[in-house]
Scaffold this motif. Structure first.
Motif, PDB file in Angstrom:
ATOM      1  N   GLU A 295      35.608  43.147  29.206  1.00 16.32           N
ATOM      2  CA  GLU A 295      35.989  42.998  30.423  1.00 16.32           C
ATOM      3  C   GLU A 295      36.611  44.722  30.683  1.00 16.32           C
ATOM      4  O   GLU A 295      37.377  45.058  29.979  1.00 16.32           O
TER       5      GLU A 295
ATOM      6  N   HIS B 275      38.821  47.602  37.782  1.00 12.73           N
ATOM      7  CA  HIS B 275      38.108  46.473  37.491  1.00 12.73           C
ATOM      8  C   HIS B 275      37.676  46.043  38.765  1.00 12.73           C
ATOM      9  O   HIS B 275      36.529  45.497  38.780  1.00 12.73           O
TER      10      HIS B 275
ATOM     11  N   VAL C 293      31.781  44.283  32.979  1.00 10.49           N
ATOM     12  CA  VAL C 293      32.277  44.887  31.441  1.00 10.49           C
ATOM     13  C   VAL C 293      31.847  46.331  31.238  1.00 10.49           C
ATOM     14  O   VAL C 293      31.099  47.034  31.786  1.00 10.49           O
TER      15      VAL C 293
END
Length: 180
Positions: free
Chosen positions: A52, A61, A69
């Motif tokens: 991740e 993120h 990922v």
């Protein structure tokens, strides 16, 4: 296919021919980031690692395209280099009209023009004349890149999808060259 003289190669894709059996590049789709007399550099777009983005770079993120990922960008410096490519109006290093290399040292909140990123560990590199030799031998096809190639939600299907988009003889290429 020799390199074309009618435009720069950064921003183009090199797509592995089915016969290319190097495990680092079998069925690879590589976005070229740089090309000069000294060599070429790119990132493999279709090798998700399963780690991740938030585990390594949590600040990025929320901007990571699904799947969110890390991707294996290539065998060179695969445990040292992280390269971000994304959609941005003002990237650190432009690649196409919509895409560029993103500066990971500057926090994402300081880069409001960045709307999506893909993160790659390592990169693909060729020495002087090496990519040209591999193109001449038929190991790679050079094709145009679309923004969604880089940010695709289906990276495992990218090789086939890019070839199908080319039309003509490319639609008859199979993943297994022995079946031709």
């Amino acid at each position: 296919m020799p390199l074309r003289d009618d435009g720069p190669l950064p921003g183009r894709l090199v797509v592995a021919a089915p016969e290319l059996d190097d495990p680092n590049f079998a069925h690879a789709v590589v976005l070229l980031l740089e090309h000069a007399e000294q060599g070429a550099l790119g990132v493999v777009l279709n090798r998700p690692r399963g780690v991740e983005v938030g585990a390594l770079l949590p600040a990025w993120h929320d901007l990571a395209s699904e799947p969110a990922v890390l991707f294996t960008g290539g065998p060179v410096q695969s445990d040292e280099a992280v390269i971000a490519v994304g959609r941005s109006r003002h990237p650190a290093q432009p690649i196409t009209d919509e895409l560029g290399v993103i500066d990971l040292e500057t926090p994402p909140e300081s880069q409001p023009e960045v709307s999506a990123v893909r993160l790659f560990t390592g990169y693909a590199g060729w020495g002087a004349g090496q990519l040209e030799e591999e193109l001449e031998s038929g190991s790679w096809f050079v094709v145009g890149c679309e923004t969604e190639d880089v940010l695709t939600t289906d990276p495992r299907g990218l090789w086939r999808n890019v070839l199908l988009r080319q039309g003509g003889v490319f639609t008859t290429i199979t993943e297994d060259p022995s079946s031709n």
